[in-house]
Design a protein around this motif. Structure first.
Motif, PDB file in Angstrom:
ATOM      1  N   LEU A  42      85.953  46.064 -18.467  1.00 48.51           N
ATOM      2  CA  LEU A  42      87.255  45.586 -18.007  1.00 48.51           C
ATOM      3  C   LEU A  42      87.678  44.305 -18.713  1.00 48.51           C
ATOM      4  CD1 LEU A  42      86.961  46.303 -14.185  1.00 48.51           C
ATOM      5  CD2 LEU A  42      88.324  47.548 -15.866  1.00 48.51           C
ATOM      6  N   MET A  43      86.723  43.588 -19.320  1.00 53.76           N
ATOM      7  CA  MET A  43      87.042  42.339 -20.003  1.00 53.76           C
ATOM      8  C   MET A  43      87.185  42.486 -21.511  1.00 53.76           C
ATOM      9  SD  MET A  43      84.604  39.637 -17.970  1.00 53.76           S
ATOM     10  CE  MET A  43      85.111  38.273 -18.988  1.00 53.76           C
ATOM     11  N   PHE A  44      86.371  43.329 -22.110  1.00 54.28           N
ATOM     12  CA  PHE A  44      86.307  43.403 -23.561  1.00 54.28           C
ATOM     13  C   PHE A  44      86.476  44.823 -24.069  1.00 54.28           C
ATOM     14  CE2 PHE A  44      83.531  39.882 -22.261  1.00 54.28           C
ATOM     15  CZ  PHE A  44      84.136  38.831 -22.933  1.00 54.28           C
ATOM     16  N   LYS A  45      87.051  44.929 -25.234  1.00 56.38           N
ATOM     17  CA  LYS A  45      87.062  46.211 -25.937  1.00 56.38           C
ATOM     18  C   LYS A  45      85.843  46.177 -26.849  1.00 56.38           C
ATOM     19  CE  LYS A  45      89.708  49.251 -28.791  1.00 56.38           C
ATOM     20  NZ  LYS A  45      90.854  50.035 -28.433  1.00 56.38           N
ATOM     21  N   LEU A  46      84.859  47.003 -26.528  1.00 58.62           N
ATOM     22  CA  LEU A  46      83.605  47.026 -27.266  1.00 58.62           C
ATOM     23  C   LEU A  46      83.612  48.207 -28.219  1.00 58.62           C
ATOM     24  CD1 LEU A  46      81.243  46.356 -24.241  1.00 58.62           C
ATOM     25  CD2 LEU A  46      82.135  44.691 -25.850  1.00 58.62           C
ATOM     26  N   GLY A  47      83.067  48.011 -29.386  1.00 57.10           N
ATOM     27  CA  GLY A  47      83.018  49.097 -30.350  1.00 57.10           C
ATOM     28  C   GLY A  47      81.971  48.832 -31.420  1.00 57.10           C
ATOM     29  N   MET A  48      82.029  49.626 -32.454  1.00 57.38           N
ATOM     30  CA  MET A  48      81.094  49.491 -33.570  1.00 57.38           C
ATOM     31  C   MET A  48      81.891  49.531 -34.871  1.00 57.38           C
ATOM     32  SD  MET A  48      77.994  49.231 -32.360  1.00 57.38           S
ATOM     33  CE  MET A  48      76.833  49.690 -33.628  1.00 57.38           C
ATOM     34  N   ASP A  49      81.531  48.657 -35.795  1.00 56.95           N
ATOM     35  CA  ASP A  49      82.069  48.674 -37.154  1.00 56.95           C
ATOM     36  C   ASP A  49      80.876  49.007 -38.051  1.00 56.95           C
ATOM     37  OD1 ASP A  49      83.537  48.386 -39.432  1.00 56.95           O
ATOM     38  OD2 ASP A  49      83.604  46.192 -39.366  1.00 56.95           O
ATOM     39  N   PRO A  80      78.103  45.709 -34.055  1.00 58.28           N
ATOM     40  CA  PRO A  80      78.887  45.779 -32.821  1.00 58.28           C
ATOM     41  C   PRO A  80      80.086  44.832 -32.878  1.00 58.28           C
ATOM     42  CG  PRO A  80      76.699  44.831 -32.412  1.00 58.28           C
ATOM     43  CD  PRO A  80      76.789  45.146 -33.866  1.00 58.28           C
ATOM     44  N   THR A  81      81.203  45.258 -32.299  1.00 59.11           N
ATOM     45  CA  THR A  81      82.403  44.431 -32.254  1.00 59.11           C
ATOM     46  C   THR A  81      82.846  44.265 -30.813  1.00 59.11           C
ATOM     47  OG1 THR A  81      83.865  46.343 -32.496  1.00 59.11           O
ATOM     48  CG2 THR A  81      83.181  45.225 -34.521  1.00 59.11           C
ATOM     49  N   ALA A  82      83.519  43.150 -30.536  1.00 56.53           N
ATOM     50  CA  ALA A  82      84.053  42.900 -29.205  1.00 56.53           C
ATOM     51  C   ALA A  82      85.330  42.083 -29.336  1.00 56.53           C
ATOM     52  CB  ALA A  82      83.044  42.150 -28.349  1.00 56.53           C
TER      53      ALA A  82
END
Length: 187
Positions: free
Chosen positions: A129-136, A140-142
């Protein structure tokens, strides 16, 4: 086809979620926002907020709302039924097993292993709910979800809520109502 997809999605969420609605939020978000794109991140955040403020379990409220958004009243009924069906079946099986093995060390160890997993799922829901988390690639990206935290006022509301909860043990119902009032006044 959409009814079957709704049923299966929420049945699987209900089947593999332990610890209640807070723990299932990350699974619901992953399925309905990221995988199927049935709703947006902003809509999901609104659903969580409304589900917290309305009577009933948050997971069931979320399933009901998502089902309605996707396929109307029929979708709402199917998503809600699918979410609670595994709990009913699992509860029935657990009662049967508990009555037979409740004094077993193995049973107690399984229960001890579930506790940290539930805490992790609830923590993951808060982060989603706070961060958009992903992978590059492998990195890891946030980034902050600006739909949920558009300005300093939203961060202030969150900070006051955390402090009120942890330091002053303010009743969550009071905090939810106060957050709603602040949202009306500030936005």
């Amino acid at each position: 086809m959409i009814f079957l997809q709704l049923f299966w999605t929420f049945f699987v969420i209900g089947l593999f979620t332990f610890g209640g609605g807070g723990a299932m939020l990350s699974l619901i978000q992953m399925q309905v926002v990221q995988k199927f794109g049935w709703i947006t991140e902003g809509q999901f955040t609104d659903i969580v907020a409304i589900s917290q403020c309305t009577p009933g379990p948050i997971g069931i409220n979320c399933a009901t709302y998502v089902g309605y958004e996707v396929a109307g009243i029929g979708g709402s009924a199917i998503a809600t039924f699918a979410l609670v069906l595994p709990s009913f079946l699992i509860f029935y099986a657990i009662i049967t097993i508990y009555n037979k093995y409740h004094e077993s060390d193995m049973f107690e160890n399984v229960m001890k292993g579930l506790r940290p997993a539930v805490a992790g799922l609830i923590g993951a829901a808060a982060l989603i709910l706070m961060f958009k988390l992903g992978m590059d690639g492998l990195k890891p990206t946030a980034s902050i979800l600006t739909e949920n935290f558009p300005d300093w006022k939203s961060w202030a509301i969150m900070a006051v809520s955390v402090a009120a909860s942890l330091l002053f043990k303010v009743n969550p119902i009071i905090m939810i109502l106060a957050g709603g009032v602040l949202g009306l006044l500030l936005y």
